[in-house]
Design an enzyme around this catalytic site. Structure first.
Site, mmCIF file in Angstrom:
data_model
loop_
_atom_site.group_PDB
_atom_site.id
_atom_site.type_symbol
_atom_site.label_atom_id
_atom_site.label_comp_id
_atom_site.label_asym_id
_atom_site.label_seq_id
_atom_site.Cartn_x
_atom_site.Cartn_y
_atom_site.Cartn_z
ATOM 1 N N LYS A 13 -5.351 10.610 1.559
ATOM 2 C CA LYS A 13 -5.760 9.870 2.762
ATOM 3 C C LYS A 13 -4.946 10.291 3.979
ATOM 4 O O LYS A 13 -5.474 10.491 5.058
ATOM 5 C CB LYS A 13 -5.540 8.355 2.581
ATOM 6 C CG LYS A 13 -6.334 7.710 1.486
ATOM 7 C CD LYS A 13 -6.174 6.192 1.527
ATOM 8 C CE LYS A 13 -4.768 5.692 1.287
ATOM 9 N NZ LYS A 13 -4.280 5.890 -0.071
ATOM 10 N N ARG A 88 -5.594 -3.082 2.139
ATOM 11 C CA ARG A 88 -5.344 -2.820 0.719
ATOM 12 C C ARG A 88 -5.647 -4.038 -0.141
ATOM 13 O O ARG A 88 -5.531 -3.962 -1.357
ATOM 14 C CB ARG A 88 -3.875 -2.435 0.522
ATOM 15 C CG ARG A 88 -3.616 -0.931 0.383
ATOM 16 C CD ARG A 88 -2.129 -0.756 0.219
ATOM 17 N NE ARG A 88 -1.710 0.450 -0.401
ATOM 18 C CZ ARG A 88 -1.212 1.497 0.255
ATOM 19 N NH1 ARG A 88 -1.146 1.488 1.560
ATOM 20 N NH2 ARG A 88 -0.768 2.545 -0.397
ATOM 21 N N ARG A 122 5.494 15.675 -6.010
ATOM 22 C CA ARG A 122 5.926 15.436 -4.625
ATOM 23 C C ARG A 122 7.439 15.419 -4.491
ATOM 24 O O ARG A 122 8.149 14.830 -5.308
ATOM 25 C CB ARG A 122 5.433 14.072 -4.158
ATOM 26 C CG ARG A 122 4.017 14.043 -3.714
ATOM 27 C CD ARG A 122 3.790 12.668 -3.138
ATOM 28 N NE ARG A 122 2.458 12.477 -2.653
ATOM 29 C CZ ARG A 122 2.039 11.335 -2.129
ATOM 30 N NH1 ARG A 122 2.849 10.296 -2.054
ATOM 31 N NH2 ARG A 122 0.813 11.226 -1.696
ATOM 32 N N ARG A 155 10.855 10.755 -3.791
ATOM 33 C CA ARG A 155 10.858 9.442 -3.145
ATOM 34 C C ARG A 155 10.795 8.371 -4.229
ATOM 35 O O ARG A 155 10.083 8.541 -5.219
ATOM 36 C CB ARG A 155 9.600 9.343 -2.269
ATOM 37 C CG ARG A 155 9.811 8.701 -0.941
ATOM 38 C CD ARG A 155 8.574 8.888 -0.088
ATOM 39 N NE ARG A 155 7.467 8.036 -0.505
ATOM 40 C CZ ARG A 155 6.259 8.058 0.042
ATOM 41 N NH1 ARG A 155 5.992 8.890 1.013
ATOM 42 N NH2 ARG A 155 5.309 7.261 -0.384
ATOM 43 N N ARG A 166 1.765 1.733 -9.054
ATOM 44 C CA ARG A 166 0.963 1.774 -7.821
ATOM 45 C C ARG A 166 -0.525 1.953 -8.138
ATOM 46 O O ARG A 166 -1.380 1.386 -7.473
ATOM 47 C CB ARG A 166 1.449 2.908 -6.900
ATOM 48 C CG ARG A 166 2.824 2.627 -6.327
ATOM 49 C CD ARG A 166 3.372 3.819 -5.588
ATOM 50 N NE ARG A 166 2.714 4.036 -4.307
ATOM 51 C CZ ARG A 166 2.834 5.147 -3.595
ATOM 52 N NH1 ARG A 166 3.551 6.147 -4.039
ATOM 53 N NH2 ARG A 166 2.236 5.252 -2.443
HETATM 54 P P1 AMP Z 1 1.552 4.541 1.370
HETATM 55 O O1 AMP Z 1 2.443 5.472 2.107
HETATM 56 O O2 AMP Z 1 0.293 4.173 2.148
HETATM 57 O O3 AMP Z 1 1.234 4.961 -0.027
HETATM 58 O O4 AMP Z 1 2.356 3.153 1.252
HETATM 59 C C1 AMP Z 1 3.601 3.078 0.609
HETATM 60 C C2 AMP Z 1 3.892 1.635 0.239
HETATM 61 O O5 AMP Z 1 3.926 0.811 1.427
HETATM 62 C C3 AMP Z 1 2.871 0.956 -0.649
HETATM 63 O O6 AMP Z 1 3.064 1.264 -2.019
HETATM 64 C C4 AMP Z 1 3.135 -0.509 -0.352
HETATM 65 O O7 AMP Z 1 4.316 -0.968 -0.975
HETATM 66 C C5 AMP Z 1 3.416 -0.480 1.142
HETATM 67 N N1 AMP Z 1 2.158 -0.649 1.908
HETATM 68 C C6 AMP Z 1 1.556 0.269 2.716
HETATM 69 N N2 AMP Z 1 0.430 -0.227 3.248
HETATM 70 C C7 AMP Z 1 0.301 -1.502 2.768
HETATM 71 C C8 AMP Z 1 -0.657 -2.518 2.926
HETATM 72 N N3 AMP Z 1 -1.756 -2.362 3.688
HETATM 73 N N4 AMP Z 1 -0.447 -3.702 2.284
HETATM 74 C C9 AMP Z 1 0.648 -3.889 1.526
HETATM 75 N N5 AMP Z 1 1.576 -2.959 1.311
HETATM 76 C C10 AMP Z 1 1.417 -1.772 1.920
#
Ligand code: AMP
Length: 209
Positions: A13, A88, A122, A155, A166
């Site tokens: 994404k 989400r 990664r 990370r 996740r």
């Molecule tokens: P991402 O980089 O989008 O994969 O996000 C990394 C982490 O940030 C996720 O695993 C969540 O812990 C948190 N996060 C990001 N976006 C959201 C969201 N819309 N709602 C809740 N947690 C989020």
């Protein structure tokens, strides 16, 4: 244009959002990036988000929704935006839908096995933030950042146990949004296992260009 990008963590994404943002000249808004910037800056928001993120859990809606709604009301969003990683949960989608008319929700579809393979490779530079991959973006010297020479790390939320968590959270809380936006006739689905450029082209075509 107001776009949502849906898809599992690691579906691509972020990469697609960057490319689409350039093409349509609208901001790419990643809630994950906003949280990471806050963690880096040691802000109260960052401190609240960190423990959830490290465990592969979602940051609570009460924190996330307000943060995103503030962001999309900034001046650079006057012509639209691309949301990467929001909504989400159904509560997040309802909060967004009640205030905004999005044009489309693009589902970048990638099977779980591919996600696990992609995410386990990664790496990131802890100092300058440059992302790497053991297969797709290999540094000149193994384990060392090309830009600043620091030792690369995994990370915390890309560690194997966290990736599985996740994915579970994704299927449980986020995948229902595919049907939600389908019911609203806003859903566009693309095969996210193709080459980067082919995925971008599929999205652009599906959006009617
Ligand atoms: P991402 O980089 O989008 O994969 O996000 C990394 C982490 O940030 C996720 O695993 C969540 O812990 C948190 N996060 C990001 N976006 C959201 C969201 N819309 N709602 C809740 N947690 C989020």
């Amino acid at each position: 244009m107001k776009l949502i990008l849906l898809g599992a963590p690691g579906a691509g994404k972020g990469t697609q959002a960057t490319r689409l943002a350039e093409r349509y000249q609208i901001p790419h808004i990643s809630t994950g990036d906003i949280f990471r910037a806050n963690i880096k800056g040691n802000t109260p928001l960052g401190m609240q988000a960190k423990s959830y993120m490290d465990q592969g859990q979602l940051v609570p809606d009460e924190i996330t929704i307000g943060m995103l709604m503030d962001r999309i009301h900034e001046a650079d969003c006057s012509n639209g935006y691309i949301l990467d990683g929001f909504p989400r949960t159904l509560a997040q989608a309802d909060a967004l839908d009640s205030k905004e008319e999005v044009d489309a929700a693009v589902n970048v579809d990638v099977p779980d096995e591919t996600i696990v393979k992609r995410m386990s490779g990664r790496r990131v530079c802890p100092k300058c933030g440059e992302p790497y991959h053991t297969k797709y973006k290999v540094p000149a010297q193994e384990g060392i950042c090309d830009r600043c020479g620091s030792e690369l790390i995994i990370r915390k939320d890309d560690e194997p146990a966290t990736v599985l968590m996740r994915l579970e959270v994704y299927h449980d809380q986020t995948a229902p949004l595919i049907q939600h936006y389908g019911n609203l006739n806003k859903l566009v689905s693309v095969d996210g296992t193709q080459e980067l450029e082919a995925v971008t082209q599929a999205i652009v075509q599906a959006l009617g260009e």
